[in-house]
Design an enzyme around this catalytic site. Structure first.
Site, PDB file in Angstrom:
ATOM      1  N   HIS A 131       1.240  -5.786   3.239  1.00  0.00           N
ATOM      2  CA  HIS A 131       2.555  -5.240   2.905  1.00  0.00           C
ATOM      3  C   HIS A 131       3.189  -5.941   1.707  1.00  0.00           C
ATOM      4  O   HIS A 131       4.374  -5.767   1.439  1.00  0.00           O
ATOM      5  CB  HIS A 131       3.485  -5.323   4.120  1.00  0.00           C
ATOM      6  CG  HIS A 131       3.053  -4.447   5.249  1.00  0.00           C
ATOM      7  ND1 HIS A 131       3.357  -4.716   6.569  1.00  0.00           N
ATOM      8  CD2 HIS A 131       2.322  -3.303   5.266  1.00  0.00           C
ATOM      9  CE1 HIS A 131       2.834  -3.780   7.342  1.00  0.00           C
ATOM     10  NE2 HIS A 131       2.202  -2.917   6.570  1.00  0.00           N
ATOM     11  N   CYS A 142      -1.472  -0.689 -12.707  1.00  0.00           N
ATOM     12  CA  CYS A 142      -2.724  -1.454 -12.689  1.00  0.00           C
ATOM     13  C   CYS A 142      -2.785  -2.478 -11.558  1.00  0.00           C
ATOM     14  O   CYS A 142      -3.791  -3.173 -11.399  1.00  0.00           O
ATOM     15  CB  CYS A 142      -2.931  -2.147 -14.033  1.00  0.00           C
ATOM     16  SG  CYS A 142      -1.740  -3.467 -14.413  1.00  0.00           S
ATOM     17  N   SER A 202       1.571  -6.216  17.804  1.00  0.00           N
ATOM     18  CA  SER A 202       1.082  -5.226  18.772  1.00  0.00           C
ATOM     19  C   SER A 202       0.070  -4.298  18.124  1.00  0.00           C
ATOM     20  O   SER A 202      -0.604  -3.529  18.813  1.00  0.00           O
ATOM     21  CB  SER A 202       2.255  -4.400  19.321  1.00  0.00           C
ATOM     22  OG  SER A 202       2.942  -3.749  18.270  1.00  0.00           O
TER      23      SER A 202
END
Length: 260
Positions: A131, A142, A202
């Site tokens: 993330h 790029c 989880s």
């Protein structure tokens, strides 16, 4: 020997005997460093609501406005407080235990869903930040990445010096595709993995949710480290029920003897 000790010994055996162990990390590890989670009691999104589901589209539509909002501490006090909590946080024993496993040669890759940079500060080298990393910015063309301070932000939006595309914060927004090189690395590592350690997550949000399942489908083993039961618990070969920062150092202590 109690059940907890047997579970730790079993985890050590599985990790020590593996050829390509990978760890998948979630917000639970960061919570042990005092960083609020996004969901649940006291979570950022519980307090202020979830971000717009089309955040990336809004960025593309008006990147100047997005950057002005990002650079202004007055624009969103609740999120500024959250960012300050991350800035104050330090890596915990769980982060350092994973780095020790990497240095022992038994942990081949850490895939983290966290954006707080604590793995890097603890010394992790073999790391995929699925993330992104809040201390960095990234070219949407790029995929080049830099520390946030690499740009002066006097002219907005910042543009990539390599290809001229827009530069945004490295953290992946709602509606934004995970950078291809990152998602490719995650699937490549999961396909090679014969023992996955799932810590503080989880693993219900895709694509991360698919990684442990891929390992099991390929005949690998799954070790869960979490204070609470999760949808992965029934699938796990071993469950270590408790804080990552307490349990992983115990695993490392025994792995040190295993690898001598």
């Amino acid at each position: 020997m109690g059940d907890d000790e047997r579970a730790i010994e079993r985890a050590v055996d599985l990790i020590g005997a593996s050829n390509h162990a990978v760890v998948l990390v979630g917000a639970g590890l960061s919570a042990e460093s005092g960083i609020p989670t996004f969901r649940g009691a006291g979570g950022l999104w519980t307090k202020v609501g979830e971000p717009s589901m089309n955040g990336y589209e809004q960025f593309l539509r008006d990147p100047i406005r997005w950057w002005e909002h990002q650079l202004s501490p007055e624009a969103d006090p609740a999120r500024t407080e959250f960012r300050e909590a991350i800035d104050r946080a330090e890596p915990n024993a769980g982060h350092y235990a994973l780095v020790s496993m990497e240095k022992l040669g038994v942990l081949k890759m850490t895939i983290t869903q966290n954006v707080d940079n604590l793995h890097v500060r603890a010394g992790a080298v073999r790391l995929v930040e699925i993330h992104g990393n809040r201390t960095k910015v990234r070219c949407i063309g790029c995929e080049a990445r830099w520390p946030r301070e690499a740009f002066d932000y006097e002219e907005l939006p910042p543009l990539c010096p390599e290809c001229g595309s827009l530069v945004k914060g490295d953290t992946v927004m709602f509606g934004e595709p995970i950078p291809p090189s990152v998602i490719d690395a995650c699937f490549r590592e999961s396909a090679a993995c014969d023992c996955m350690i799932v810590c503080g997550t989880s693993a219900t949000v895709f694509p991360a949710a698919s990684f442990p399942r891929m390992v099991k489908e390929n005949g690998g083993t799954l070790i869960e480290v979490n204070p609470n039961p999760t949808p992965l618990s029934d699938m796990a070969d071993v469950t270590l029920r408790g804080p990552t920062g307490e349990l992983l150092p115990e695993v490392v202590k025994r792995l040190s003897y295993w690898t001598i």
